[in-house]
Design an enzyme around this catalytic site. Sequence first.
Site, PDB file in Angstrom:
ATOM      1  NE  ARG A   1     -11.895  11.186 -10.811  1.00 38.34           N
ATOM      2  CZ  ARG A   1     -12.755  12.216 -10.754  1.00 38.34           C
ATOM      3  NH1 ARG A   1     -13.156  12.840 -11.856  1.00 38.34           N
ATOM      4  NH2 ARG A   1     -13.179  12.656  -9.602  1.00 38.34           N
TER       5      ARG A   1
ATOM      6  CB  SER B   1      -9.176   7.336  -5.665  1.00 37.67           C
ATOM      7  OG  SER B   1      -9.736   8.287  -4.810  1.00 37.67           O
TER       8      SER B   1
ATOM      9  CD  GLU C   1      -9.713   7.561  -9.931  1.00 40.21           C
ATOM     10  OE1 GLU C   1     -10.857   7.159  -9.641  1.00 40.21           O
ATOM     11  OE2 GLU C   1      -9.250   8.640  -9.546  1.00 40.21           O
TER      12      GLU C   1
HETATM   13  C1  LIG Z   1      -3.014  12.750  -2.513  1.00 37.59           C
HETATM   14  C2  LIG Z   1      -3.678  12.603  -3.854  1.00 37.59           C
HETATM   15  C3  LIG Z   1      -4.967  13.066  -4.034  1.00 37.59           C
HETATM   16  C4  LIG Z   1      -5.599  12.933  -5.273  1.00 37.59           C
HETATM   17  N1  LIG Z   1      -6.876  13.403  -5.417  1.00 37.59           N
HETATM   18  C5  LIG Z   1      -7.490  13.296  -6.615  1.00 37.59           C
HETATM   19  C6  LIG Z   1      -8.824  13.795  -6.786  1.00 37.59           C
HETATM   20  O1  LIG Z   1      -9.448  14.333  -5.878  1.00 37.59           O
HETATM   21  N2  LIG Z   1      -9.385  13.668  -8.013  1.00 37.59           N
HETATM   22  C7  LIG Z   1      -8.736  13.091  -9.065  1.00 37.59           C
HETATM   23  O2  LIG Z   1      -9.302  13.031 -10.163  1.00 37.59           O
HETATM   24  N3  LIG Z   1      -7.473  12.607  -8.924  1.00 37.59           N
HETATM   25  C8  LIG Z   1      -6.840  12.697  -7.733  1.00 37.59           C
HETATM   26  N4  LIG Z   1      -5.565  12.204  -7.583  1.00 37.59           N
HETATM   27  C9  LIG Z   1      -4.909  11.500  -8.713  1.00 37.59           C
HETATM   28  C10 LIG Z   1      -4.007  12.377  -9.614  1.00 37.59           C
HETATM   29  O3  LIG Z   1      -3.473  13.470  -8.893  1.00 37.59           O
HETATM   30  C11 LIG Z   1      -4.761  12.888 -10.847  1.00 37.59           C
HETATM   31  O4  LIG Z   1      -5.217  11.815 -11.639  1.00 37.59           O
HETATM   32  C12 LIG Z   1      -3.876  13.804 -11.711  1.00 37.59           C
HETATM   33  O5  LIG Z   1      -4.664  14.411 -12.684  1.00 37.59           O
HETATM   34  C13 LIG Z   1      -2.722  13.066 -12.402  1.00 37.59           C
HETATM   35  O6  LIG Z   1      -1.872  14.045 -12.976  1.00 37.59           O
HETATM   36  P1  LIG Z   1      -0.307  13.797 -13.142  1.00 37.59           P
HETATM   37  O7  LIG Z   1       0.265  14.977 -13.822  1.00 37.59           O
HETATM   38  O8  LIG Z   1       0.309  13.431 -11.854  1.00 37.59           O
HETATM   39  O9  LIG Z   1      -0.326  12.569 -14.134  1.00 37.59           O
HETATM   40  P2  LIG Z   1       0.651  11.308 -14.100  1.00 37.59           P
HETATM   41  O10 LIG Z   1       0.343  10.499 -12.896  1.00 37.59           O
HETATM   42  O11 LIG Z   1       2.050  11.733 -14.310  1.00 37.59           O
HETATM   43  O12 LIG Z   1       0.142  10.528 -15.394  1.00 37.59           O
HETATM   44  C14 LIG Z   1      -1.129   9.897 -15.400  1.00 37.59           C
HETATM   45  C15 LIG Z   1      -1.400   9.428 -16.838  1.00 37.59           C
HETATM   46  O13 LIG Z   1      -1.557  10.578 -17.659  1.00 37.59           O
HETATM   47  C16 LIG Z   1      -0.675  10.505 -18.776  1.00 37.59           C
HETATM   48  N5  LIG Z   1      -0.254  11.868 -19.078  1.00 37.59           N
HETATM   49  C17 LIG Z   1       0.210  12.802 -18.208  1.00 37.59           C
HETATM   50  N6  LIG Z   1       0.473  13.943 -18.860  1.00 37.59           N
HETATM   51  C18 LIG Z   1       0.182  13.722 -20.172  1.00 37.59           C
HETATM   52  C19 LIG Z   1       0.266  14.516 -21.350  1.00 37.59           C
HETATM   53  N7  LIG Z   1       0.699  15.772 -21.310  1.00 37.59           N
HETATM   54  N8  LIG Z   1      -0.110  13.966 -22.522  1.00 37.59           N
HETATM   55  C20 LIG Z   1      -0.548  12.686 -22.580  1.00 37.59           C
HETATM   56  N9  LIG Z   1      -0.639  11.882 -21.499  1.00 37.59           N
HETATM   57  C21 LIG Z   1      -0.281  12.402 -20.307  1.00 37.59           C
HETATM   58  C22 LIG Z   1       0.483   9.633 -18.313  1.00 37.59           C
HETATM   59  O14 LIG Z   1       1.156   9.048 -19.413  1.00 37.59           O
HETATM   60  C23 LIG Z   1      -0.240   8.622 -17.440  1.00 37.59           C
HETATM   61  O15 LIG Z   1      -0.785   7.590 -18.234  1.00 37.59           O
HETATM   62  C24 LIG Z   1      -4.912  12.323  -6.348  1.00 37.59           C
HETATM   63  C25 LIG Z   1      -3.602  11.860  -6.168  1.00 37.59           C
HETATM   64  C26 LIG Z   1      -2.989  11.991  -4.930  1.00 37.59           C
HETATM   65  C27 LIG Z   1      -1.575  11.493  -4.759  1.00 37.59           C
END
Ligand SMILES: Cc1cc2nc3c(=O)[nH]c(=O)nc-3n(C[C@H](O)[C@H](O)[C@H](O)COP(=O)(O)OP(=O)(O)OC[C@H]3O[C@@H](n4cnc5c(N)ncnc54)[C@H](O)[C@@H]3O)c2cc1C
Length: 301
Positions: free
Chosen positions: A172, A223, A292
């Site tokens: 992570r 999480s 996280e």
């Molecule tokens: C129901 C549910 C289940 C989940 N299960 C998991 C799991 O099994 N495993 C896991 O690892 N995570 C899980 N997650 C967490 C999440 O989905 C992941 O961390 C995912 O990768 C976040 O992606 P996002 O596009 O939504 O990022 P965001 O939430 O929009 O952003 C997260 C961070 O990344 C940065 N960011 C996003 N895109 C960029 C970019 N292009 N360049 C630079 N920075 C950027 C943002 O500025 C922010 O700081 C879960 C979430 C939910 C709601």
Amino acid sequence: MNDQQILKLKQFGKLNLQVPISSLTTIRVGGIADGVIYPKNVLALLETIQFCKNEAIDYFIFGNGSNILASDDAYHGLIIKLTRTLNNIYQNDHRIVVEAGYSLPSLAYYAMKQNLSGLQWAGGIPGTLGGAIFMNAGAYHSSISNVVSEVLVLKGSELEWMSNKACEFEYRKSIFQENRDWIIIAARLHLTQGDFKTIESIMNERRDRRLNTQPLSEYTFGSCFRNLDKPSWQYIDECGLRGHRIGDASVSSKHSNFIVNNENATFEDIINIIDLIKEKVKTQFGVDLVLEVESFNWKHH
Ligand SMILES: Cc1cc2nc3c(=O)[nH]c(=O)nc-3n(C[C@H](O)[C@H](O)[C@H](O)COP(=O)(O)OP(=O)(O)OC[C@H]3O[C@@H](n4cnc5c(N)ncnc54)[C@H](O)[C@@H]3O)c2cc1C
């Protein structure tokens, strides 16, 4: 942002003003942002960022907002959303080059349909590719770092392809968390030849398992805490906090490491639950849980 700035920003893509951040996060919490822009393409993204820098407009990149806890305060800046537009994908046999706004579950299903193996863990993670690389998202002992060969990154005004090694992926973690001014634009992934039926059955089985063990129909950010020597949900469970409610937020009764917004939870409700969990786990086990979820428009205390 003044009228002149708004007019100029509109060249680069769809610009929405006075947007509730709660509509951009899966936990459905967050105050009002001055603006949200969906840059039309990579060039428009580069120009948007340059413009913000020149005009001293604060900005922040959002993927799908599935790992963001935003405060209820107003955000006097621009949220740059990469979904909707920065989602091109090009394939050459086992190699795929994908833009950062591409949905991770869609990518997993795309790979499955192409008989490509390597993303079977990703079907239930509701983020974008960019967010997944930033977080090194993963599940079932796999993560995005296992399939990324290079990442196209905007550093200052330079575009650079960074190797997998240079991204310093760990559990992570990635180098991007230490360099918050870098923007992930796209990535090259290397997948392997697989069999559609086998991939499909693994993904179906994992989807069913998630449905049974995670509150997928509720508002959450996945999480809340990183796993340490043992899964964080076990610490939370052993403190008797499963289902515990403060205001309109609660510890999920389905999965203790998920915090649920039951409809009208405020940022304060969520933070109060987080603080309570941290305090109880520290007192009972001497363990410091580590968040996280990413913070936006507030500082960790
Ligand atoms: C129901 C549910 C289940 C989940 N299960 C998991 C799991 O099994 N495993 C896991 O690892 N995570 C899980 N997650 C967490 C999440 O989905 C992941 O961390 C995912 O990768 C976040 O992606 P996002 O596009 O939504 O990022 P965001 O939430 O929009 O952003 C997260 C961070 O990344 C940065 N960011 C996003 N895109 C960029 C970019 N292009 N360049 C630079 N920075 C950027 C943002 O500025 C922010 O700081 C879960 C979430 C939910 C709601």
